[in-house]
Design a protein around this motif. Structure first.
Motif, PDB file in Angstrom:
ATOM      1  N   ASP A 205       0.890  -1.332   0.000  1.00  0.00           N
ATOM      2  CA  ASP A 205       0.061  -0.022  -0.004  1.00  0.00           C
ATOM      3  C   ASP A 205       0.889   1.186  -0.064  1.00  0.00           C
ATOM      4  O   ASP A 205       0.552   2.308  -0.465  1.00  0.00           O
ATOM      5  N   ASP A 206       2.124   1.162   0.690  1.00  0.00           N
ATOM      6  CA  ASP A 206       2.863   2.133   0.739  1.00  0.00           C
ATOM      7  C   ASP A 206       3.524   2.363  -0.497  1.00  0.00           C
ATOM      8  O   ASP A 206       3.816   3.532  -0.921  1.00  0.00           O
ATOM      9  N   LEU A 207       3.841   1.447  -1.329  1.00  0.00           N
ATOM     10  CA  LEU A 207       4.463   1.645  -2.745  1.00  0.00           C
ATOM     11  C   LEU A 207       3.281   1.845  -3.814  1.00  0.00           C
ATOM     12  O   LEU A 207       3.634   1.990  -4.859  1.00  0.00           O
ATOM     13  N   GLU A 208       1.825   2.001  -3.461  1.00  0.00           N
ATOM     14  CA  GLU A 208       1.071   2.270  -4.432  1.00  0.00           C
ATOM     15  C   GLU A 208       1.285   3.551  -5.204  1.00  0.00           C
ATOM     16  O   GLU A 208       1.178   3.607  -6.578  1.00  0.00           O
ATOM     17  N   THR A 209       1.752   4.653  -4.715  1.00  0.00           N
ATOM     18  CA  THR A 209       2.130   5.692  -5.423  1.00  0.00           C
ATOM     19  C   THR A 209       3.303   5.614  -6.413  1.00  0.00           C
ATOM     20  O   THR A 209       3.504   6.316  -7.312  1.00  0.00           O
ATOM     21  N   VAL A 210       4.333   4.737  -5.710  1.00  0.00           N
ATOM     22  CA  VAL A 210       5.549   4.586  -6.545  1.00  0.00           C
ATOM     23  C   VAL A 210       5.166   3.767  -7.800  1.00  0.00           C
ATOM     24  O   VAL A 210       5.756   3.869  -8.866  1.00  0.00           O
ATOM     25  N   THR A 211       4.519   2.762  -7.658  1.00  0.00           N
ATOM     26  CA  THR A 211       4.142   2.078  -8.678  1.00  0.00           C
ATOM     27  C   THR A 211       3.011   2.434  -9.686  1.00  0.00           C
ATOM     28  O   THR A 211       2.469   1.531 -10.644  1.00  0.00           O
ATOM     29  N   GLU A 212       2.265   3.424  -9.290  1.00  0.00           N
ATOM     30  CA  GLU A 212       1.158   4.177  -9.987  1.00  0.00           C
ATOM     31  C   GLU A 212      -0.129   3.072  -9.984  1.00  0.00           C
ATOM     32  O   GLU A 212      -0.605   2.779 -10.947  1.00  0.00           O
ATOM     33  N   SER A 213      -0.258   2.484  -9.111  1.00  0.00           N
ATOM     34  CA  SER A 213      -1.447   1.546  -8.911  1.00  0.00           C
ATOM     35  C   SER A 213      -1.241  -0.038  -9.357  1.00  0.00           C
ATOM     36  O   SER A 213      -2.088  -0.748  -9.678  1.00  0.00           O
ATOM     37  N   ILE A 216      -1.838  -3.362  -7.354  1.00  0.00           N
ATOM     38  CA  ILE A 216      -3.368  -3.653  -7.008  1.00  0.00           C
ATOM     39  C   ILE A 216      -3.543  -4.200  -8.398  1.00  0.00           C
ATOM     40  O   ILE A 216      -4.089  -5.416  -8.798  1.00  0.00           O
ATOM     41  N   LYS A 217      -3.569  -3.716  -9.653  1.00  0.00           N
ATOM     42  CA  LYS A 217      -3.707  -4.095 -11.081  1.00  0.00           C
ATOM     43  C   LYS A 217      -3.053  -5.274 -11.483  1.00  0.00           C
ATOM     44  O   LYS A 217      -3.958  -6.104 -12.169  1.00  0.00           O
ATOM     45  N   SER A 219      -1.915  -7.720  -9.376  1.00  0.00           N
ATOM     46  CA  SER A 219      -1.860  -8.702  -8.280  1.00  0.00           C
ATOM     47  C   SER A 219      -1.850  -9.943  -8.815  1.00  0.00           C
ATOM     48  O   SER A 219      -2.763 -10.608  -9.322  1.00  0.00           O
ATOM     49  N   ALA A 220      -0.664 -10.549  -8.310  1.00  0.00           N
ATOM     50  CA  ALA A 220      -0.670 -12.276  -8.686  1.00  0.00           C
ATOM     51  C   ALA A 220      -1.158 -13.232  -7.341  1.00  0.00           C
ATOM     52  O   ALA A 220      -1.516 -12.545  -6.323  1.00  0.00           O
ATOM     53  N   SER A 221      -1.124 -14.526  -7.470  1.00  0.00           N
ATOM     54  CA  SER A 221      -1.984 -15.046  -6.576  1.00  0.00           C
ATOM     55  C   SER A 221      -1.393 -15.051  -5.330  1.00  0.00           C
ATOM     56  O   SER A 221      -2.036 -14.965  -4.327  1.00  0.00           O
ATOM     57  N   GLY A 222      -0.027 -14.776  -5.309  1.00  0.00           N
ATOM     58  CA  GLY A 222       0.736 -14.698  -3.795  1.00  0.00           C
ATOM     59  C   GLY A 222       0.328 -13.844  -3.028  1.00  0.00           C
ATOM     60  O   GLY A 222       0.051 -13.787  -1.775  1.00  0.00           O
ATOM     61  N   PHE A 223       0.463 -12.455  -3.963  1.00  0.00           N
ATOM     62  CA  PHE A 223      -0.254 -11.246  -3.174  1.00  0.00           C
ATOM     63  C   PHE A 223      -1.637 -11.255  -2.937  1.00  0.00           C
ATOM     64  O   PHE A 223      -2.127 -10.893  -1.663  1.00  0.00           O
ATOM     65  N   ARG A 224      -2.352 -11.866  -3.717  1.00  0.00           N
ATOM     66  CA  ARG A 224      -4.046 -11.958  -3.251  1.00  0.00           C
ATOM     67  C   ARG A 224      -4.183 -12.862  -1.998  1.00  0.00           C
ATOM     68  O   ARG A 224      -4.989 -12.581  -1.384  1.00  0.00           O
ATOM     69  N   ASP A 225      -3.514 -13.994  -1.853  1.00  0.00           N
ATOM     70  CA  ASP A 225      -3.506 -14.726  -0.790  1.00  0.00           C
ATOM     71  C   ASP A 225      -3.149 -14.194   0.499  1.00  0.00           C
ATOM     72  O   ASP A 225      -3.700 -14.138   1.578  1.00  0.00           O
TER      73      ASP A 225
END
Length: 308
Positions: A205-213, A216-217, A219-225
């Motif tokens: 969430d802290d990196l959202e601004t760095v990666t320009e969303s 979330i866009k 998201s692979a299975s690992g992060f979703r878990d």
């Protein structure tokens, strides 16, 4: 009909666990009356709309009157206040149990207030989802899941056996251990994974601004878990961290040491160490599936997308 029956059961707290218990009690005809109590008038109204009990009250003290079985399903930090409220109104011979994820703390909070002649038997069903509230519960949540008891010295064996029979009727497998051992085991199999998930999702969430969303866009299975774990009830997990802090800090320390080992292996290109670790951990996953605690059918939500 189940092999166990209570004339009256009081459910103090009607979130995911409490409402799932209520649904099983109703489906299995385990009780004549089920009294539902929660401090939120809105939640109580919803529980009544869902017909989770036969009686409803804001007052926990009122709920436990004449109850043969009292199940406390509240955040562990609220255990003492509930115990103080219900203690003067408990029926002699009643069984009082809980579903908290920490046991030493709950015992310290509740046991001093339990009157003579009442059977206080701490328990913990190892079942749940990331959802919360009375709508989140469902019949069968506890099927083929463990329910652990941490009985106190001098616990009446007949009361313990009746409580075990209750949970077996709900489909649970049962076991016993000391409160301290329970808290250490749960620190590694439940508490630490959730803390890691909260931390990873917070970092993302802290990196959202760095990666320009893109986090979330894409998201692979690992992060979703991880996000599923991190979506769990904040109040419950705040209390777990505060009330099992010694065991959690011990496991966090061990995890930090193992993480440092992994960092060194990656830094120095030690593929043999990485392969050995990944092979060993893969075997753990297979053991969990073989033990019937999960199924090996990942679809990463595709069945939902297919329906759409």
């Amino acid at each position: 009909m189940s092999d166990v029956h209570f004339d009256r059961i009081a459910l103090i707290g009607i979130g995911l666990i409490g409402s799932s218990i209520a649904r099983d009690i109703k489906e299995l005809s385990i009780a004549g009356d089920v009294v539902v109590s929660t401090r939120s008038a809105e939640t109580l109204k919803r529980a009544e709309e869902l017909q989770l009990g036969t009686h409803y009250t804001i007052s926990a003290a009122e709920a436990v009157k004449n109850a043969d079985l009292v199940i406390v399903s509240v955040p562990v930090g609220a255990s003492e206040s509930v115990a103080i409220e219900i203690a003067p109104h408990l029926k002699p011979g009643a069984i009082v149990t809980d579903v908290g994820s920490t046991k030493a703390s709950v015992i310290a909070q509740m046991q001093p207030h339990m009157p003579q002649g009442v059977h206080f038997i701490p328990g913990h069903p190892l079942a749940g989802t990331e959802k919360s509230g009375p709508d989140a519960g469902f019949a069968g949540l506890f099927r083929s899941r463990w329910c652990i008891f941490t009985p106190l010295e001098g616990t009446d064996p007949q009361a313990l056996e009746k409580l075990k029979t209750f949970w077996k009727a709900l489909g649970s497998m049962v076991d016993e251990m000391t409160p301290e051992h329970h808290d250490k085991v749960l620190a590694i199999v439940s508490h630490l994974p959730h803390i890691i998930a909260y931390n990873i999702v917070g970092t993302a969430d802290d990196l959202e601004t760095v990666t320009e969303s893109e986090v979330i866009k894409y998201s692979a299975s690992g992060f979703r878990d991880f996000t599923r774990l991190a979506a769990s009830d904040p109040t419950m997990w705040r209390d777990i961290c505060l009330h099992n802090k010694d065991a959690i800090l011990e496991m966090l320390s061990r995890f930090s040491e193992d993480l440092a080992y992994l960092q060194r292996a990656i830094r120095w290109g030690e593929g043999d160490k990485l392969f050995e670790l990944f092979t060993r951990t893969r075997a753990v996953r297979r053991s969990i599936v073989q033990a019937g605690q999960d199924v090996d059918t990942p679809d990463f939500g595709r069945h939902i997308l297919d329906k759409k």
